[in-house]
Design a protein around this motif. Structure first.
Motif, PDB file in Angstrom:
ATOM      1  N   VAL A   2      -9.858  -0.245  -0.905  1.00  0.00           N
ATOM      2  CA  VAL A   2      -8.562  -0.808  -1.279  1.00  0.00           C
ATOM      3  C   VAL A   2      -7.913   0.064  -2.337  1.00  0.00           C
ATOM      4  CG1 VAL A   2      -7.400  -2.812  -2.263  1.00  0.00           C
ATOM      5  CG2 VAL A   2      -9.325  -3.137  -0.695  1.00  0.00           C
ATOM      6  N   CYS A  14      -2.814   6.709   0.174  1.00  0.00           N
ATOM      7  CA  CYS A  14      -2.977   5.249   0.112  1.00  0.00           C
ATOM      8  C   CYS A  14      -1.887   4.648   0.990  1.00  0.00           C
ATOM      9  CB  CYS A  14      -2.843   4.770  -1.326  1.00  0.00           C
ATOM     10  SG  CYS A  14      -3.054   2.969  -1.488  1.00  0.00           S
ATOM     11  N   ASP A  16      -0.803   1.212   3.462  1.00  0.00           N
ATOM     12  CA  ASP A  16      -1.034  -0.187   3.842  1.00  0.00           C
ATOM     13  C   ASP A  16      -2.138  -0.828   3.003  1.00  0.00           C
ATOM     14  OD1 ASP A  16       0.907  -0.071   5.934  1.00  0.00           O
ATOM     15  OD2 ASP A  16      -0.570   0.923   7.221  1.00  0.00           O
ATOM     16  N   GLY A  17      -2.311  -0.348   1.740  1.00  0.00           N
ATOM     17  CA  GLY A  17      -3.269  -0.945   0.825  1.00  0.00           C
ATOM     18  C   GLY A  17      -4.671  -0.416   0.935  1.00  0.00           C
ATOM     19  N   PHE A  18      -4.861   0.656   1.727  1.00  0.00           N
ATOM     20  CA  PHE A  18      -6.201   1.234   1.891  1.00  0.00           C
ATOM     21  C   PHE A  18      -6.130   2.747   1.785  1.00  0.00           C
ATOM     22  CE2 PHE A  18      -6.505  -2.829   4.042  1.00  0.00           C
ATOM     23  CZ  PHE A  18      -7.750  -3.301   3.638  1.00  0.00           C
ATOM     24  N   CYS A  20      -6.577   6.054   3.163  1.00  0.00           N
ATOM     25  CA  CYS A  20      -6.486   6.370   4.589  1.00  0.00           C
ATOM     26  C   CYS A  20      -6.942   7.797   4.869  1.00  0.00           C
ATOM     27  CB  CYS A  20      -5.042   6.171   5.040  1.00  0.00           C
ATOM     28  SG  CYS A  20      -4.847   6.043   6.834  1.00  0.00           S
ATOM     29  N   CYS A  31      -2.830   1.777   8.699  1.00  0.00           N
ATOM     30  CA  CYS A  31      -4.174   2.110   8.220  1.00  0.00           C
ATOM     31  C   CYS A  31      -4.946   0.849   7.816  1.00  0.00           C
ATOM     32  CB  CYS A  31      -4.069   3.075   7.036  1.00  0.00           C
ATOM     33  SG  CYS A  31      -5.451   4.258   6.979  1.00  0.00           S
ATOM     34  N   ALA A  32      -4.399  -0.305   8.162  1.00  0.00           N
ATOM     35  CA  ALA A  32      -5.072  -1.567   7.867  1.00  0.00           C
ATOM     36  C   ALA A  32      -5.441  -2.244   9.183  1.00  0.00           C
ATOM     37  CB  ALA A  32      -4.156  -2.477   7.054  1.00  0.00           C
ATOM     38  N   ASP A  40     -10.086  -0.544   8.789  1.00  0.00           N
ATOM     39  CA  ASP A  40      -9.446  -0.266   7.503  1.00  0.00           C
ATOM     40  C   ASP A  40      -9.743   1.165   7.087  1.00  0.00           C
ATOM     41  OD1 ASP A  40      -8.404  -2.834   7.248  1.00  0.00           O
ATOM     42  OD2 ASP A  40     -10.133  -3.586   6.117  1.00  0.00           O
TER      43      ASP A  40
END
Length: 235
Positions: A2, A14, A16-18, A20, A31-32, A40
């Protein structure tokens, strides 16, 4: 992993919150796992028919290969613009919709744009039917009312009466589907005109009165005025 900022990630990406594996900034990719259905941190195409990040715009969706395409009923010029791969009658369609007397637009089928369906009776939007014929509402070209026929199966209505395709069954006495007998149009069932008996159904000394009833000619036995074509019964 995350993340909220690129510098938190080994890949310096980073998305989509991940963290990548790649930039993953293309259309219809994420990427989520919640968006792509993949893993993820691994950039993947968003599945066909979805648009979780509203990138495609109204009426369009991701095609599962990183491209936004039009949904059924959306305007198009070619199948490549449509999620279904089919463009018919200038809209994206569920199928190729190129069979006889079928269309993909509400105007000709009564069904929503984008759904291939039979063209409604008496229409022929693509000019597929012969002169004097139209679609019958069941994907077949058949003869219009008033056209000469040799059997019911030739007519849109399924009624061949007095040698022409008729708008209805046209049974009963003193009725005809020929304009010469009714004073109307060929194909429109109506009462035989006053003084006629086109189907020889009235009997000797009787004729149609124009309202579907046969009455006595002059000189025939009446009984009262209502039984006479002339409305005059005299002894």
């Amino acid at each position: 992993m995350v993340c909220t900022e690129d510098h938190e990630c080994l890949s310096n990406e980073c998305t989509d919150g991940f963290c990548c594996d790649v930039a993953c900034a293309g259309e219809c990719e994420a990427c989520a796992a919640a968006l792509s259905g993949g893993t993820d941190g691994v950039c993947s195409f968003i599945p066909t028919g979805n648009d979780p990040e509203n990138e495609c715009g109204v009426g369009s969706h991701c095609n599962g290969a990183g491209v936004c395409l039009g949904g059924d009923g959306e305007p198009c010029a070619a199948g490549g613009e449509c999620l279904s791969g089919n463009c018919a009658d200038d809209v994206c369609c569920t199928t190729a919709c190129n069979g006889p007397c079928e269309s993909c637009v509400l105007l000709y089928t009564g069904v929503a744009d984008g759904a291939c369906a039979p063209v409604v009776a008496y229409e022929d939007p693509d000019g597929e039917c012969a002169l004097g014929s139209s679609c019958d509402g069941a994907n077949t070209c058949k003869k219009n009312d008033g056209q000469l026929c040799g059997g019911a199966g030739e007519c849109i209505t399924g009624q061949c009466v007095d040698g022409v395709c008729c708008d209805q069954i046209c049974g009963g006495t003193c009725r005809s589907c020929l304009g010469a007998d009714t004073g109307g149009l060929d194909g429109d069932c109506a009462y035989a005109s006053f003084g006629l008996d086109p189907d020889t159904e009235c009997g000797a000394g009787l004729r149609c009165d124009g309202s579907g009833v046969f009455k006595n000619l002059d000189g025939q036995g009446g009984g009262d005025d209502s039984k006479c074509l002339s409305d005059n019964c005299a002894y």
